[in-house]
Enzyme design. Structure first.
Site, PDB file in Angstrom:
ATOM      1  N   CYS A   1       0.836  -1.202   0.000  1.00 17.34           N
ATOM      2  CA  CYS A   1       0.000   0.000   0.000  1.00 17.34           C
ATOM      3  C   CYS A   1       0.875   1.258   0.000  1.00 17.34           C
ATOM      4  O   CYS A   1       1.458   1.596  -1.027  1.00 17.34           O
ATOM      5  CB  CYS A   1      -0.968  -0.045   1.180  1.00 17.34           C
ATOM      6  SG  CYS A   1      -2.326   1.138   1.031  1.00 17.34           S
TER       7      CYS A   1
ATOM      8  N   HIS B   1      -3.479  -5.301   0.148  1.00 17.73           N
ATOM      9  CA  HIS B   1      -2.944  -5.797   1.437  1.00 17.73           C
ATOM     10  C   HIS B   1      -2.991  -7.329   1.458  1.00 17.73           C
ATOM     11  O   HIS B   1      -3.973  -7.924   1.907  1.00 17.73           O
ATOM     12  CB  HIS B   1      -3.780  -5.248   2.600  1.00 17.73           C
ATOM     13  CG  HIS B   1      -3.575  -3.795   2.870  1.00 17.73           C
ATOM     14  ND1 HIS B   1      -2.665  -3.330   3.789  1.00 17.73           N
ATOM     15  CD2 HIS B   1      -4.145  -2.708   2.318  1.00 17.73           C
ATOM     16  CE1 HIS B   1      -2.696  -2.006   3.794  1.00 17.73           C
ATOM     17  NE2 HIS B   1      -3.582  -1.597   2.922  1.00 17.73           N
TER      18      HIS B   1
ATOM     19  N   GLU C   1      -1.611  -9.362   3.368  1.00 13.69           N
ATOM     20  CA  GLU C   1      -1.548  -9.951   4.720  1.00 13.69           C
ATOM     21  C   GLU C   1      -2.916 -10.383   5.239  1.00 13.69           C
ATOM     22  O   GLU C   1      -3.022 -11.288   6.077  1.00 13.69           O
ATOM     23  CB  GLU C   1      -0.910  -8.971   5.712  1.00 13.69           C
ATOM     24  CG  GLU C   1      -1.714  -7.726   6.051  1.00 13.69           C
ATOM     25  CD  GLU C   1      -1.437  -6.542   5.133  1.00 13.69           C
ATOM     26  OE1 GLU C   1      -1.688  -5.396   5.560  1.00 13.69           O
ATOM     27  OE2 GLU C   1      -0.992  -6.756   3.986  1.00 13.69           O
TER      28      GLU C   1
END
Length: 561
Positions: free
Chosen positions: A398, A525, A527
């Site tokens: 990001c 993102h 994750e």
């Protein structure tokens, strides 16, 4: 629907989220389908506008919901895909009731906390519990509800009353209450103290809820006489007093519960013993033991803004852990405050500056996670430059991707004033601009949020090979700014390749630097979708590259082995 309610007493931060997730894992291991709801009694509509220092990271769901980090725990532990409605807040409840009142739905009645707010809470719980979250048809068997905060908080009173009414309306066989409490040990005496838990349970019972099980948090295993005292004064059977003592890693918690037959007590209370199987936790046992036995570690430099509170980057830390374990490594994260790398800090705090640069130079790979605002940006740019020039594996997420674009424009294109409109509205070289989807005036829910598709521009890029998909990937987003489409041409001519774009071709999603061991920036993102046993592809690539094993891994996977 069967409900398992998790409440907390004595102090906050006891690990109710991990306890709730672990109970879900054990019930899943018994062959039951499980869904989760998190109740946050704060007045915010969602977690989107909260500072990470205040409340930890904001977890983003597929549907764009900005929610409490505990929902991240549920998704990782239970491998489910939750919705924004699985996170209930006081703000959402009051907003829905006030909207109804303005429409005249209450037909002139006086709108009150009881029954209108409590009814809204019950209706919300009962409707959300029916939404399938595991990819299968039909509702789950059990809904695990975690009530945030501590019993006795003024703000959680309407929820406690609603849950009391819910327990009465669904019947005893369909409701199980587990109270998580602290058993402290006073240093001087060295005795396990039960009085705080006694008071907490007394308060809960005064509000009309009686716990069926106690989950006691402690540093060391509970003594038998402590259990006996708790059973006597808290009106809970000794067999139903669970001890969640400190363990080497949180993957041990479901095993801890299984070893104490927590599933038996819960299934008995919910009248599910006849349909549940013995819990199969082989994979969890392997995972927990593997982690315990790891000796070789990899040094990762995490250059961010909110490093003072590790919960600010909880999903990033978990994704690194998942990737490291897949490579039989232990993550050794060096937390570097981005501002400590800046030249100004060399004057004001030379020791912090020297320590930050030493950590960066000793790292085997560099990760720059997301963030908002201009604090620390110059330090992040220095970290990206260091990684690029020294062939150190780099992953920018990001903001971390935008940082790598700004650094490249300044260093390679010679645009010294290249910047993002977020940090300098008057920059003559805006390489990162405000995206048209958002609102300039409102902060909440105005970003590009949730799961979006990224199309790979070439099947030969490292990212598509890591994802094992030459065409596209769906990942979650949370951002207002993105790379300026007008500068893509000059950046690509200078060597930076944008290998992933959105479906319009105007939004840049993935960048790579050919010739570098691993220099990847992503606007999304990754994750948020990493799972134990199923690590995020990009985090895996970063760790493999840190150990010089990426090429061999990609070759192996291309050959289908």
């Amino acid at each position: 629907m069967k409900y398992v309610l998790i409440t907390g007493g004595v102090v906050s931060g006891l690990g109710k989220g991990v306890t709730a997730s672990s109970i879900g894992v054990v019930l899943q291991a018994c062959g039951l389908r499980v869904t989760s709801i998190k109740i946050d009694p704060y007045l915010n509509t969602d977690a989107g506008t909260m500072s990470p220092f205040e409340h930890g990271e904001v977890f983003v769901l597929d549907d764009g919901g900005e929610v409490d980090l505990d929902l991240g725990n549920y998704e990782r532990f239970l491998d489910v895909t939750l919705t924004k409605d699985n996170n209930i807040t006081t703000g959402k409840i009051y907003q829905s009731v006030l909207d109804k009142e303005r429409k005249g739905d209450y037909l002139g009645k006086t709108v009150q906390v009881v029954p209108h707010i409590t009814d809204a809470i019950k209706d919300w719980i009962e409707s959300v519990a029916l939404i399938p979250v595991d990819g299968k048809e039909g509702p789950a068997d059990v809904c695990v509800i975690e009530l945030g905060g501590t019993v006795g908080d003024i703000e959680s009173m309407p929820f406690i009353e609603a849950l009391r009414q819910l327990s009465f309306s669904v019947g005893q066989d369909n409701f199980c209450l587990i109270h998580v409490s602290l058993i402290p040990v006073l240093g001087v005496v060295g005795e396990q103290k039960t009085k705080p838990t006694q008071h907490s349970v007394r308060e809960l019972r005064a509000l009309g809820l009686t716990p069926h099980l106690l989950a006691c948090r402690s540093a060391q295993p509970l003594l038998d006489n402590t259990k006996a005292k708790l059973s006597q004064f808290c009106h809970v059977e000794a067999a139903n007093i669970l001890n969640i003592h400190d363990v080497p890693n949180i993957w041990h918690v479901p095993l801890l519960l299984r070893n104490q037959n927590a599933h038996q007590s819960i299934l008995k209370q919910l009248n599910l013993l006849s349909i549940a199987a013995p819990p199969d936790l082989e994979a969890w046992t392997r995972r927990a033991e593997t982690f315990d036995n790891l000796t070789d570690s990899v040094r990762i430099a995490m250059v961010g803004k909110y490093v003072g509170l590790t919960d600010s980057y909880l999903s990033v830390v978990k994704a690194l852990l998942h990737a490291c374990i897949a490579c039989s490594l232990k993550p050794s994260i060096d937390w570097i405050a981005a501002s400590d790398l800046e030249d100004d800090t060399a004057q004001s705090a030379p020791e912090a500056h020297a320590a930050a640069w030493k950590s960066l130079r000793n790292a085997e790979c560099v990760l720059v996670p997301g963030g908002f605002g201009d604090r620390g940006v110059r330090g992040m740019i220095l970290a990206a430059k260091y990684a690029r020039e020294n062939n150190v594996p780099y992953l920018g997420i990001c903001l971390g991707m935008q940082i790598s674009v700004i650094e490249y424009a300044r260093s390679i294109l010679g645009l010294e004033k290249a910047n993002s409109h977020e940090f300098d509205e008057d920059t003559p070289n805006p390489v990162v601009i405000f995206m048209p989807e958002g609102s300039r005036t409102h902060m909440g829910s105005t970003m590009r949020l949730g799961s979006r598709r990224t199309l790979f521009q070439t099947p030969d890029c490292v990212t598509s090979k890591l994802y094992c998909n030459p065409h596209y990937v769906d990942e979650r987003h949370r951002h207002r700014y993105e790379v300026n489409p007008d500068v893509i041409g000059v950046l690509e001519e200078a060597g930076l390749k944008f290998v992933g774009k959105d479906e319009t071709g105007k939004r840049m999603e993935v960048l790579e630097l050919p010739g570098h061991p691993f220099y990847v920036g992503v606007q999304f993102h990754p994750e948020f979708k990493s799972r134990p046993g199923k690590p995020s592809a990009l985090f895996l690539g970063l760790i493999l590259s840190a150990r010089g094993k990426l090429e061999a891994y990609l070759t192996r996977h291309q050959n289908g082995s």
